[in-house]
Every structure is written in C-alpha cells, then in structure tokens.
Enzyme design. Structure first.
Site, mmCIF file in Angstrom:
data_model
loop_
_atom_site.group_PDB
_atom_site.id
_atom_site.type_symbol
_atom_site.label_atom_id
_atom_site.label_comp_id
_atom_site.label_asym_id
_atom_site.label_seq_id
_atom_site.Cartn_x
_atom_site.Cartn_y
_atom_site.Cartn_z
ATOM 1 N N GLU A 1 0.833 -1.199 0.000
ATOM 2 C CA GLU A 1 0.000 0.000 0.000
ATOM 3 C C GLU A 1 0.873 1.256 0.000
ATOM 4 O OE1 GLU A 1 -2.376 0.258 3.508
ATOM 5 O OE2 GLU A 1 -2.996 2.316 3.123
ATOM 6 N N ASP B 1 -1.302 -1.171 5.665
ATOM 7 C CA ASP B 1 -1.257 -0.603 7.010
ATOM 8 C C ASP B 1 -2.344 -1.191 7.893
ATOM 9 O OD1 ASP B 1 0.788 1.008 6.250
ATOM 10 O OD2 ASP B 1 -0.453 2.789 5.898
ATOM 11 N N ASP C 1 -4.605 0.156 9.510
ATOM 12 C CA ASP C 1 -5.640 1.159 9.796
ATOM 13 C C ASP C 1 -6.819 0.956 8.835
ATOM 14 O OD1 ASP C 1 -4.742 2.035 7.371
ATOM 15 O OD2 ASP C 1 -3.895 3.912 8.101
ATOM 16 N N ASP D 1 -7.840 2.549 6.139
ATOM 17 C CA ASP D 1 -7.522 2.553 4.712
ATOM 18 C C ASP D 1 -6.842 1.258 4.295
ATOM 19 O OD1 ASP D 1 -8.621 4.916 4.001
ATOM 20 O OD2 ASP D 1 -6.803 6.111 4.371
#
Ligand code: 0RA
Length: 768
Positions: free
Chosen positions: A398, A472, A474, A476
């Site tokens: 990412e 990640d 998180d 996103d």
C-alpha cells in the site's frame, strides 16, 4: 484409511459420519433435532431425538444391537436393506469406524423408558451395555474423542463444521441442527422448513433478487429424486451448488451438466419463440443464461458414483438426461405461466450477452495496447531475479512510500514489489469490460502474469507462488486489503484455492524500555512480555507463602490460564465469583453428586456465598442430583450445575489450574519490589496489578503504518522469511465469503450497515 485421510478432513469426517446416521433417522421420519457439541478439549457429542439405536440382543451375533453397530464394519445404522439409506457420508462406513479411531466413545440411548450406556476405547467395549436411569424420551447420544495417535491434528474447525451443518439442514427440510463450540463459545442453530428454496433465498439474501420467490422444480424417476431451486439476482456472479445424497459435488458432474444444458435451451427457445430475438444482435451462450443466477441442485440416488480429483464429481450418466428432461419440461411451462418473471430473466440474459460482447471489444482494445499478458508494466514493478515461481514472492504494498521502503528492504533475489497507488477498483460493482480497463488492475495482472478472463487466464503462467498483501493496520489499509481480496476472490479464485495468497503481518507493538526497543507481533505475545516484566525482581506473598523467580513465573502463567477460563465462563453468563466458592468446596470434600446430603450442603454453601442457586433436584436419567444456576444474561436463563458440567474438559482443566494456584488460596496478596508494596484481594485484582506493574517505565506504541518503519525494520519484522509471519488466505466457507463480499462491496447499503453494526463489538481497536 476408511475415513479418507488422517488430516483435518478425515477428522471432520468422523463427525459427518455420526451426524449422517442421525440424518438418516430423520429421513426415515423419526428425528427432527440433532445437536453437535465440540468439547473444550477434543471431544465431540452428537445427540438426536430419533428412535435410539436398538438395544436388544442381536440374534446372529449374540451381543446387543448397539454393540454390533458400534463394532462391526458397515453395519451402519440400519440392518434392513429396505431402508433407503441416503446420506451415508462420503464413504458410508458407519459409526464403527469412528469408534475404532477414537480414544474413547460413550453411547447413551434413550429407549423403552430407560437410559442405556456403554463405554468403548479404541473401538473395543469396556463393560456391558447398562441401564443407568429412566427417561420418557427417545434418542441417541454419542460422545467420542478422536485418537490423537492417529490424526495429525485433533483441532476441529468450527466454521467448516457449521457450514456443513447448515448445508445439511437446507438439504433435509425440517430438521433442526445445532452446532456449539465450547472452546470458543460459538453456537448456531439451523432449521429450514422450505429446504433448498430457502437455501437459494439464503444465497441471495444480501442481493437484490429479480423475482420474488425462487423457482422450484422436483421430480422422481427410477429411484432418483431430483430437486432444483433457482433465483436470479441483479449481480454478475453465478453461484450454483450441487449435491448428491447430501454430499457437495464441488466438481460438478452429470446433474450439473444436465442442468446447464436445459437452462440454456429453455431460455433460448423462449427468446426465439417470442419476437425478442430480432432485437438481439448477438448469439446467447451458456454463461449468459447463468449471470446473476443462484441455484441449488440436490439429487438423491441409490448408488452414487463419485469421480474426479477429489471424488466430488457425480459420475452416474443416467442422471444427466433425467435432470435435463425434467428441468426442460418444467422450466418451459414455468416461463409460459409466469410471463412477468420470464421477461425479467430474459432481459437479464440478453443484457449479459451484450455486456459480453462489449467486454470482448474492450479486450481487443486492451490487447492492442499490449494486452494483459505481454503489455508493459509502466515501470512500477520492482521484479526479483528468481524466475521459478515456486521460490518467487510478490509483495503488493500500500502506498508509494511504503513501497519505496519495501524495495530497499527486500531481498531482491526472490522478492518482487508492486506498490499500489491508493485504492484499486471495486470489482464487485464492475463488469468485466470496466475491470480490464483499470490501470491498477492491468498492472497487477501483468505483474502476476496470469492474464484475466476465460479465454486468456492461465494459472501456469503465474510468476509468484507467494502473493503477499502488505497494507497498514488502519482503516484505509483494511479497505485496500478488502478490495484486493475481492479482486482475487471474484477474478482469480484459483490463486486463493491453491494457497498462493497471503497477508503480511507487520508488528502490532513497539515497546521501548530505555534505549532497548522490541517489536511485538500480537496481543498474546504482548501480554506475555508485560507479565514477564512484572515478575522480574519481584516477590509475591500470600498469608501462607512467598514466591519469586521461576516459581512466580509459573504461578502467573497458571493464573492467566485460570482467569482466561473464568472470563470465558463469564461470557456465557456464569458469575465470575462462582468458581472460587465452588472449587474450594469440592477440593475439600470431593465430587459426590449421587449423595443427596452432599448436594444439599453444596447448594447451601454456594447460596451463603451469594450465588443464585436452586436445588438440589433429582435427575432420573442419570440417577444423581443437580443444582440449578441462574445465568447472568438477562437473569432468566438457567443451567444445570451437576455431574455433567463437572465432567466437562474445561471444568476439569479449571479445577487442575485451581489446585496449581494453591498458594493463592488465602488473601491478601502482596507484590513487593525494592521496598515498594502493592496489595490485591482477588485473583482478578492480582492479574490487573501485575499488568499495570509490567507496564511501568515502558514506552508502548501501537503500530499503525508501514511508513513508520525504515527499510531495515520492515525487512526484519515483516519480510524476512526467517522471522516474519504470513497469514495464508483460505476460503473456509464459500457461501459465507460470497455473502461478506456482496455485503461489503456491493451496492446495497442496508445490509452493509447491519454487518458493520453487528461486528462492531468484535473490533478491538479501530485506528482512524
Ligand atoms: C438401527 C435401527 C434403527 C435405528 C438406528 C439404527 C439408529 C442409529 C443411529 C445412530 C445415531 N442415531 C441413530 N438413531 C437410530 C431403527 C430402530 C427401530 O426400529 O426402532
């Protein structure tokens, strides 16, 4: 091996075998409830309310009929061949094989007003069939523990089993089947009065159906029973599940090809007979008639032949014509009688044919630009030197910046990096022509090397046998991961099926004590780390004992295990204060549930200690006493506290742990370090105290982005094969997976909101 394999599949077959006998009992019309329970340490219990295995002395063998069923190969359930044994498992070997492969097996039968019991070990009876109590009901309960010396694993997979139980209740309408996993406290109950009609509704329930009720067709000829249910929805996915004698035929076979031929032919005829065909410039092909189709085909036949690589392809050739004729006739009349439904289906199919044509054109354009196989990669892929796919890995990373770190940190000999710029296309909402015109997807497919779509795709061309998604931790990151999973699941499912798709596991914590920093993978290891720190240079005293060093470390381990078990019971509604009182009582006086006075004293003692206890009452099925305990959940639900609970593996374990924690029998506990003293007054408090102490002076950071790590750190924590953890992506339950993708990525808002609200409780921490 009679059970197929010694792996987890074979292990599951043990359960299927036993359940199949109960299902047979329900097909014969005598049973409508089956309960499966996976015990906390490896036992399985299957209970049904059928007639109960016969207990009379079998004339030819001179032993009880139960014992014949339990010890003679292929005795199966029924003795009389007349009974049409439909399920009979993949191998139809009978319970005796389950018995032979079990360390221990207990059978309880409720019949003739009596409760019968017999115990076996490794298939051999230990003692006679005995009457142990009285009852008014009928049924069979079999509890077995698979032999650890035979099976490679004795860990059952709840999701796989639950999927099978759901399937069985769809396929056998009106049978209530429940499954409970006491290890994880999951439980599900299935009951479908509508059978496979409800199965299809279930497949479509998160989608938008094109017609209100599924089309249902059934017929029987020459001892073969055919059932088909189908319903179109507005998606582009095809989902056809086929079964023969309740066994999923994932490789298809004669019933499926009969179905496909009939469906295409019926729809084609209908279009030709109406004047629709004039407007249609392209010719229909079979795929067009199945776009957005959800269907279940279930057939039952006396002698199924299973062929194919995994023996899940139906071979019986006579079935093909039978399914085809039946479906053709009945579907043709259905379309004639229901013109409005027919119109919706035809529109859908014609639409699919046009879209296929558009996709073909888009592909041609893509091919002119270099295609999805030979095209150039617009410079984003950092390839590896290794050309043998077995040894080559592709990281999908990412963001450009993490992509940059990964390129620097990697071992370029075998690790390739493809950075992803932001979000990729959501393929759930796009048709093929749009998918292949997406730049991101083109890059991805070019890197993989496989091509895309029916004519072009080939797994042999896959250039990496480890494709690793690295995003990640998180929201996103989770979104990008989901988009990628959606893409692979819908467009390149074989990469998942072969086990080539992985998810990287960046560390969850960085902890720093002074200058020394440590990366920690997961919550479990984090707790371990903290508690190890908590016992360093500390001493724990109770009124009776004082501990430090290794002894203290061991004590804390047992305390954690004890508290975890107590927490699990609490989640089921047991009061957390029950165990201290109960366990101290029975460690002094033993377990004597057949003794009325003892049970009365126990009840009094627990009540004095504030426990919501009733009883004792007499259990005539087992000739002993039990207490009733009100569970915390909504204050209504009651459960038995008696012999059965105390015999459970998890209770036995809790009791063992309690004994290992003898030094904590009296409070208060005092934790000392360099003259500092802290006090706790219960086991729970002590554990909280240790957790707090273990974190003193630590700088704890919960990790979010890959970007927070430099290339070296990224390599050593997440990419180095020697130290990294990868999660392999597996689809354990295709129906559930399909549904989750539809819900999360499709365009119905309502079910997505329900899903998010329903799962919010399971999200431990959400970094936004
Ligand atoms: C043999 C004969 C009969 C029932 C069964 C076996 C039977 C086996 C199993 C295994 C699990 N649950 C079961 N339930 C029944 C027929 C008995 C009769 O005629 O009463």
């Amino acid at each position: 091996m009679y059970i197929g394999s010694q792996g987890v599949q074979g292990l599951h077959h043990l359960i299927y075998e036993v359940v199949d006998n109960s299902v047979d009992e329900s097909l014969a019309g005598f049973c409508d409830k089956i309960d499966v329970v996976i015990g906390a340490s490896g036992t399985v219990t299957v209970e049904d309310n059928g007639r109960g295995i016969p207990v009379d002395i079998h004339k030819a063998e001179g032993i009880s009929a139960v014992e014949v069923v339990m010890t003679k190969l292929h005795a199966g359930g029924k003795f009389d061949k007349q009974t049409y044994k439909v399920s009979g498992g993949l191998h139809g070997v009978g319970v005796s094989v389950v018995n032979a492969l079990s360390e221990s097996l207990d059978v309880e039968i409720y019949r003739n007003g009596n409760v019968y019991h017999q115990h076996y070990e490794k298939g051999a009876p230990k003692g006679k069939l005995e009457i142990i109590g009285k009852t008014k009901r009928r049924g069979t309960k079999i509890t077995f523990k698979p032999d650890e010396s035979i099976f490679e694993t004795t860990e059952f997979n709840y999701d796989v089993l639950a999927k099978r139980m759901r399937e069985l209740s769809f396929l056998n309408k009106g049978v209530n089947i429940s499954i409970t996993d006491e290890k994880t406290d999951q439980t599900k109950e299935f009951l479908y009065k509508g059978g496979i009609i409800e199965f299809v509704e279930y497949l479509n329930r998160k989608r938008t159906p094109l017609h209100k009720t599924p089309i249902y067709i059934e017929g029987a000829k020459d001892n073969i029973i055919v059932e088909v249910a189908l319903q179109y929805n507005d998606s582009y996915n095809e989902q056809i599940l086929t079964f023969a004698n309740n066994i999923a035929t994932t490789e298809g076979g004669s019933h499926l090809s009969g179905f496909k031929t009939a469906l295409t032919r019926t729809i084609n005829n209908y279009i030709n007979a109406s004047n629709l065909s004039k407007n249609l410039k392209v010719k229909l092909d079979g795929d067009d008639s199945r776009e957005g189709l959800s269907s279940v085909i279930s057939i039952k036949l006396p002698e199924p032949q299973f062929e194919g690589q995994t023996k899940t392809k139906l071979g019986n050739s006579e079935v093909r014509g039978q399914v085809e004729t039946l479906l053709y006739e009945k579907l043709t009349s259905f379309l004639e009688e229901n013109p409005s439904v027919a119109k919706k289906i035809v529109n859908k199919v014609v639409d699919a044919a046009r879209a296929r044509e558009a996709a073909r054109k888009a592909k041609e354009i893509a091919r002119k630009k270099g295609g999805l196989i030979e095209g150039s990669l617009s410079g984003t892929l950092a390839d590896c030197q290794e050309k043998n796919p077995h040894h080559a890995e592709l990281y999908l990373v990412e963001g450009e910046s993490a992509g940059g770190s990964a390129k620097q940190g990697r071992d370029r000999r075998f690790q390739a990096i493809l950075p992803l710029k932001g979000k990729i296309l959501n393929v759930e909402k796009a048709r093929f022509d749009k998918i292949i015109s997406s730049e991101q997807i083109r890059n991805l497919v070019l890197a993989l090397g496989t091509g895309l779509g029916k004519e072009e795709y080939s797994l042999e061309k896959l250039r990496y046998h480890k494709v690793i998604i690295m995003t990640d931790a998180d929201v996103d990151g989770a979104h990008i991961r989901t988009l990628l999973l959606t893409f692979f699941y819908r467009q390149l499912p074989e990469i998942i099926e072969k086990g080539y798709l992985y998810i990287a596991q960046p560390p969850l914590y960085r902890v720093a004590a002074g200058k020394k920093e440590t990366y920690i993978k997961d919550e479990y290891r984090f707790q371990d780390y903290i508690l190890n720190r908590a016992v360093e240079n500390r001493e724990l005293s109770s009124p009776t004992e004082s501990l430090k060093g290794q002894k203290l470390t061991n004590l804390v381990k047992n305390l954690v295990a004890f508290q975890n078990q107590v927490d699990r019971f609490s989640r089921r509604g047991y009061p957390s204060t029950l165990w201290e009182a109960l366990l101290s009582y029975i460690s002094d006086s033993g377990l004597r549930f057949s003794d009325r006075e003892w049970a009365q004293d126990l009840a009094d003692y627990l009540r004095e200690n504030g426990q919501p206890i009733d009883g004792p009452e007499f259990d005539e099925e087992h000739n002993d006493y039990f207490l009733s305990l009100t569970l915390a959940q909504n204050g209504k639900h009651k459960t038995r506290l008696g012999r059965e609970l105390m015999k459970k593996d998890e209770m036995v374990r809790l009791f063992q742990l309690y004994k290992l924690l003898q030094s904590l029998r009296a409070t208060p506990y005092v934790l000392k370090q360099n003259g500092r003293e802290r006090e706790a007054n219960s086991k729970e408090e002590l554990l909280n105290l240790l957790t707090a102490e273990g974190q003193r002076g630590l700088k704890i950071q919960r990790y979010k982005g890959l970007g927070e790590m430099n290339p070296d750190q990224l390599w050593s924590t997440t990419m180095d094969p020697e130290t990294r953890t990868l999660l392999r992506v597996q689809v354990e339950d295709a129906i559930e997976a399909d549904e989750i993708f539809t819900v999360l990525m499709g365009d119905k808002v309502e079910p997505r909101r329900d899903f998010i609200q329903g799962n919010a409780l399971y999200v431990r921490e959400l970094d936004i």
